[in-house]
Scaffold this active site. Sequence first.
Site, PDB file in Angstrom:
ATOM      1  N   ARG A 260      43.724  32.871  46.919  1.00 39.88           N
ATOM      2  CA  ARG A 260      43.346  33.711  48.045  1.00 39.88           C
ATOM      3  C   ARG A 260      43.497  32.883  49.321  1.00 39.88           C
ATOM      4  O   ARG A 260      43.309  31.665  49.313  1.00 39.88           O
ATOM      5  CB  ARG A 260      41.903  34.207  47.922  1.00 39.88           C
ATOM      6  CG  ARG A 260      41.685  35.254  46.816  1.00 39.88           C
ATOM      7  CD  ARG A 260      42.342  36.566  47.168  1.00 39.88           C
ATOM      8  NE  ARG A 260      42.037  37.638  46.205  1.00 39.88           N
ATOM      9  CZ  ARG A 260      42.817  37.958  45.186  1.00 39.88           C
ATOM     10  NH1 ARG A 260      43.935  37.266  44.954  1.00 39.88           N
ATOM     11  NH2 ARG A 260      42.488  38.972  44.383  1.00 39.88           N
ATOM     12  N   GLU A 289      46.044  39.880  55.889  1.00 35.20           N
ATOM     13  CA  GLU A 289      47.201  40.508  55.281  1.00 35.20           C
ATOM     14  C   GLU A 289      47.254  41.975  55.699  1.00 35.20           C
ATOM     15  O   GLU A 289      46.222  42.650  55.659  1.00 35.20           O
ATOM     16  CB  GLU A 289      47.136  40.377  53.752  1.00 35.20           C
ATOM     17  CG  GLU A 289      47.159  38.941  53.284  1.00 35.20           C
ATOM     18  CD  GLU A 289      46.928  38.786  51.774  1.00 35.20           C
ATOM     19  OE1 GLU A 289      46.909  39.831  51.060  1.00 35.20           O
ATOM     20  OE2 GLU A 289      46.764  37.641  51.328  1.00 35.20           O
ATOM     21  N   HIS A 308      52.058  38.589  49.350  1.00 36.26           N
ATOM     22  CA  HIS A 308      51.068  38.819  48.291  1.00 36.26           C
ATOM     23  C   HIS A 308      51.705  39.581  47.131  1.00 36.26           C
ATOM     24  O   HIS A 308      51.186  40.617  46.678  1.00 36.26           O
ATOM     25  CB  HIS A 308      49.849  39.571  48.820  1.00 36.26           C
ATOM     26  CG  HIS A 308      48.617  39.352  47.988  1.00 36.26           C
ATOM     27  ND1 HIS A 308      47.345  39.327  48.495  1.00 36.26           N
ATOM     28  CD2 HIS A 308      48.474  39.133  46.642  1.00 36.26           C
ATOM     29  CE1 HIS A 308      46.461  39.123  47.539  1.00 36.26           C
ATOM     30  NE2 HIS A 308      47.123  39.001  46.394  1.00 36.26           N
TER      31      HIS A 308
END
Length: 336
Positions: A260, A289, A308
């Site tokens: 993360r 994000e 991601h």
Amino acid sequence: MEEDRRASGRSGTVSDTAPLHILCSEREAPLLAPLLPTLERAIKLCHPGDEIAAHIEAAFISRDVTGRSTKFEIMPDTERFYTALRAAPNLQWLHVHSAGIDRDFYQQQQQRGVRVTASHGASDAVVAQSALTGLLALARKLPQILQAQQQHSWEPLLGEGKTPRDLQGQHAVVVGWGGIGQRIGQLLQVLGLEVSVARHSGEPAGPDLRTVRYDQLHEVLPTASWLILACPLTDATRGLISADLLTLLPAHACVINVARGHVIDEPALVHALQDGRLGGAFLDVFYHEPLPADSPIWGLKNVIASPHSAGFSDGNAARVRQIFANKLQLWAQGSL
């Protein structure tokens, strides 16, 4: 990610004979239905907007529900599903497609007493492969090769500072020792790297694997060529890789982050990369994000920025469906 974390919540024991209403996406319903176990109660799959959606006791958030939403920016279709869940007073159990449950919405559901479970294992191998891909790309200097290709320039990897270093014998530190971390460690050992492990417990990870607690990372970083983050975001890992720890890494070292964004001090990492105090990075996760268009990360020549997507694969949805179906059987028995 690292050790499986069981989320607390209300008991999922089902004892009455009324139909069991489960909220899922319209797309997933026909794919999910054949996998559902035979229970004493009939199962009715419903969707946001259905009249019976208010009666749901369980819900399944598949990848198509979250779509392009992130922890920080929620798209309308995702919010529609969240709204239906918030309006369900009898909701007891929520299963999600991801390996982590650190989204604010999931945490809010836990706080109201809903049992929240994740799809641990569904994407472990894929994420590990992505981490290895990033490592090999940096090790073989693919960013420089691609830059030269775009400039139509013939630039052999020869000369001081240009020739790739042998991977054999390099030292990699893997932070987090769950399904993903273990797979990464195995792959690195096959390639001949020396692997150290940092995990919350500090319990030995296995033979030929030096293992330290998170608060002992400073002992293994000075000799590390690779720092690979594969841990969950918890109170113990938030900000774990601080600016001070980054300064301990050799100048040639590279960072791989498939955990993360908030596990590492992102501004400090960017500065170290800009100043040449680190060799490069493969980053799949970020402080925010989508990564803002004005982020300096986009322009760093020694960085591969991935949106991601380390866990994306065309087989994931089927694996997640099966995990949900298996957990549904356990939940209905009161043993989840």
